[in-house]
Design a protein around this motif. Structure first.
Motif, PDB file in Angstrom:
ATOM      1  N   GLY B 142       0.826  -1.210   0.000  1.00  0.00           N
ATOM      2  CA  GLY B 142       0.000   0.000   0.000  1.00  0.00           C
ATOM      3  C   GLY B 142       0.851   1.247   0.000  1.00  0.00           C
ATOM      4  N   GLU B 143       2.086   1.096   0.451  1.00  0.00           N
ATOM      5  CA  GLU B 143       3.008   2.239   0.535  1.00  0.00           C
ATOM      6  C   GLU B 143       4.313   1.916  -0.183  1.00  0.00           C
ATOM      7  OE1 GLU B 143       1.471   1.518   3.651  1.00  0.00           O
ATOM      8  OE2 GLU B 143       0.582   3.419   4.279  1.00  0.00           O
ATOM      9  N   GLY B 144       4.270   2.009  -1.503  1.00  0.00           N
ATOM     10  CA  GLY B 144       5.464   1.680  -2.282  1.00  0.00           C
ATOM     11  C   GLY B 144       5.883   2.794  -3.207  1.00  0.00           C
ATOM     12  N   ASN B 145       5.265   3.946  -2.980  1.00  0.00           N
ATOM     13  CA  ASN B 145       5.471   5.119  -3.833  1.00  0.00           C
ATOM     14  C   ASN B 145       6.780   5.799  -3.422  1.00  0.00           C
ATOM     15  OD1 ASN B 145       5.275   7.612  -5.062  1.00  0.00           O
ATOM     16  ND2 ASN B 145       3.173   8.007  -4.368  1.00  0.00           N
ATOM     17  N   VAL B 167       8.541  -0.960 -15.430  1.00  0.00           N
ATOM     18  CA  VAL B 167       8.437  -0.665 -16.857  1.00  0.00           C
ATOM     19  C   VAL B 167       7.239  -1.402 -17.459  1.00  0.00           C
ATOM     20  CG1 VAL B 167      10.906  -0.245 -17.239  1.00  0.00           C
ATOM     21  CG2 VAL B 167      10.025  -2.591 -17.370  1.00  0.00           C
ATOM     22  N   THR B 168       6.963  -1.091 -18.723  1.00  0.00           N
ATOM     23  CA  THR B 168       5.967  -1.862 -19.476  1.00  0.00           C
ATOM     24  C   THR B 168       6.644  -3.146 -19.965  1.00  0.00           C
ATOM     25  OG1 THR B 168       6.604  -0.813 -21.534  1.00  0.00           O
ATOM     26  CG2 THR B 168       4.843   0.249 -20.280  1.00  0.00           C
ATOM     27  N   ASN B 178       4.154   2.198 -14.377  1.00  0.00           N
ATOM     28  CA  ASN B 178       4.422   2.574 -12.985  1.00  0.00           C
ATOM     29  C   ASN B 178       3.187   2.315 -12.119  1.00  0.00           C
ATOM     30  OD1 ASN B 178       5.133   3.834 -10.586  1.00  0.00           O
ATOM     31  ND2 ASN B 178       5.936   5.673 -11.560  1.00  0.00           N
ATOM     32  N   PRO B 179       3.226   1.308 -11.248  1.00  0.00           N
ATOM     33  CA  PRO B 179       2.000   0.940 -10.536  1.00  0.00           C
ATOM     34  C   PRO B 179       1.613   1.879  -9.389  1.00  0.00           C
ATOM     35  CG  PRO B 179       3.817  -0.429  -9.784  1.00  0.00           C
ATOM     36  CD  PRO B 179       4.351   0.436 -10.889  1.00  0.00           C
ATOM     37  N   ASN B 185       9.908   5.942 -11.686  1.00  0.00           N
ATOM     38  CA  ASN B 185       9.571   4.502 -11.746  1.00  0.00           C
ATOM     39  C   ASN B 185      10.527   3.640 -10.909  1.00  0.00           C
ATOM     40  OD1 ASN B 185       8.022   5.702 -13.843  1.00  0.00           O
ATOM     41  ND2 ASN B 185       7.839   3.700 -14.833  1.00  0.00           N
ATOM     42  N   ILE B 186      11.079   4.218  -9.852  1.00  0.00           N
ATOM     43  CA  ILE B 186      12.070   3.478  -9.060  1.00  0.00           C
ATOM     44  C   ILE B 186      11.398   2.368  -8.250  1.00  0.00           C
ATOM     45  CG2 ILE B 186      13.642   3.668  -7.078  1.00  0.00           C
ATOM     46  CD1 ILE B 186      14.472   6.424  -8.226  1.00  0.00           C
TER      47      ILE B 186
END
Lengths: 80, 235
Positions: B142-145, B167-168, B178-179, B185-186
């Motif tokens: 839930g917290e991966g940003n 990535v795609t 980027n989910p 996109n790290i």
């Protein structure tokens, strides 16, 4: 005993997805809302009567644990 | 190789990590967070989960568990430390890795396979992959940003510390791939010295075809081969 009312909010430079979601909801409810930021409120009761010392302790607690200085700002008010 | 997996109250991927290491041919030891020493270990794994219920901030309380002082000392003396998901969050909270992990941009908890691009293969953790290889590893958070300020990002780039990017399928670094809204996109980073790695995706969940894939196994094999080379050179 002194009580500290602590507020922790995300820094202005950090996007707050929760705040944005609530902001959108309020706007969709037609309220004249500019923006919303969501933070945390904490009450810390200290076993310390000296205001000077209490402030020092609170700054340390806030920096070490209650906030993450990388992403958040904190403030507190002493009561009592 | 002597591998320790730290178990915090609320960890829930430690047994997956243990099993993945067994698939790779090692038998790690569980270290309870109340212990105070990681002496004698060659690698410390901080597994995924919800240590201390994610109260206050993810990883914030685990960072002050008794074992963490010695994990920090171990990391600073060059020991290999691998934080996965909640382990990554703990590593940023204790300052071994820069930046922080915020609530996912879309607010949703995400549990899904993701394509990653391997950005560095000269590390103990990634030697088995090809530069730019696209691998599929699940995320569950839930917290991966991942966020870091401009200066911090410039440092990460200058020191080549970005290890995995979302990535795609085609390997493009786009918002579509980027989910969770992570900056640039790290998905995983390493410290400047290269011995402390943190990543949100779960490679321990893709080490056998029977459980959906083997793209994560390379990390376990990479670490073992790195260790073999190192001990051979030392001998």
């Amino acid at each position: 005993m002194l009580k500290a009312n602590v507020t922790v909010v995300l820094k202005k430079s950090i996007l707050d997805p929760q705040g944005s979601a609530v902001e959108k909801a309020l706007k969709s409810m037609k309220y004249p809302v500019e923006s919303v930021r969501i933070g945390k409120f904490m009450e810390v009761t200290l076993a310390e009567a000296d205001r000077g010392k209490a402030e020092e302790i609170m700054h340390e607690i806030c920096r070490k644990l209650l906030s993450n200085p990388v992403i958040e700002d904190y403030s507190f008010e002493l009561e009592g | 190789m002597k591998i320790g997996i730290v178990r915090f109250p609320g960890s829930n991927c430690e047994v997956d990590c243990l099993e993945a290491w067994r698939v790779a041919g090692e038998d790690p030891v569980m270290i309870w967070h109340q212990e105070t020493s990681v002496k004698g270990y060659d690698l410390i794994v901080l597994p995924g989960g919800f240590s201390y219920g994610d109260y206050l901030r993810t990883g914030a309380i685990a960072r002050f568990s008794p074992i963490m002082d010695d994990v920090i000392r171990f990391a600073k003396s060059g020991g290999l430390v691998w934080g996965i998901c909640n382990g990554f969050q703990i590593l940023t909270e204790c300052g071994l890795l820069p930046g922080a992990l915020l609530r996912n941009a879309g607010l949703h908890f995400i549990c899904s396979p993701q394509y990653l691009r391997v950005e560095r293969t000269d590390l103990a953790f990634t030697g088995e992959y090809r530069q730019g290889q696209i691998i599929q590893i699940p995320v569950n958070h839930g917290e991966g940003n991942y966020t870091v300020d401009d200066e911090g990002l410039a440092r990460l780039k200058a020191n080549n510390q970005i290890v995995f990017r979302y990535v795609t399928l085609e390997g493009e670094v786009t918002d579509q791939g980027n989910p969770n809204g992570s900056r640039e996109n790290i998905a995983g980073i390493v410290n400047k010295e290269g011995n402390v790695l943190g990543m949100m995706p779960h490679p321990e969940r893709v080490v056998e075809e029977s459980i959906g894939g083997v793209d994560g196994k390379g990390m376990f094999i990479s670490i073992l081969k790195h260790w073999e080379r190192r001990t051979q050179h030392g001998a």
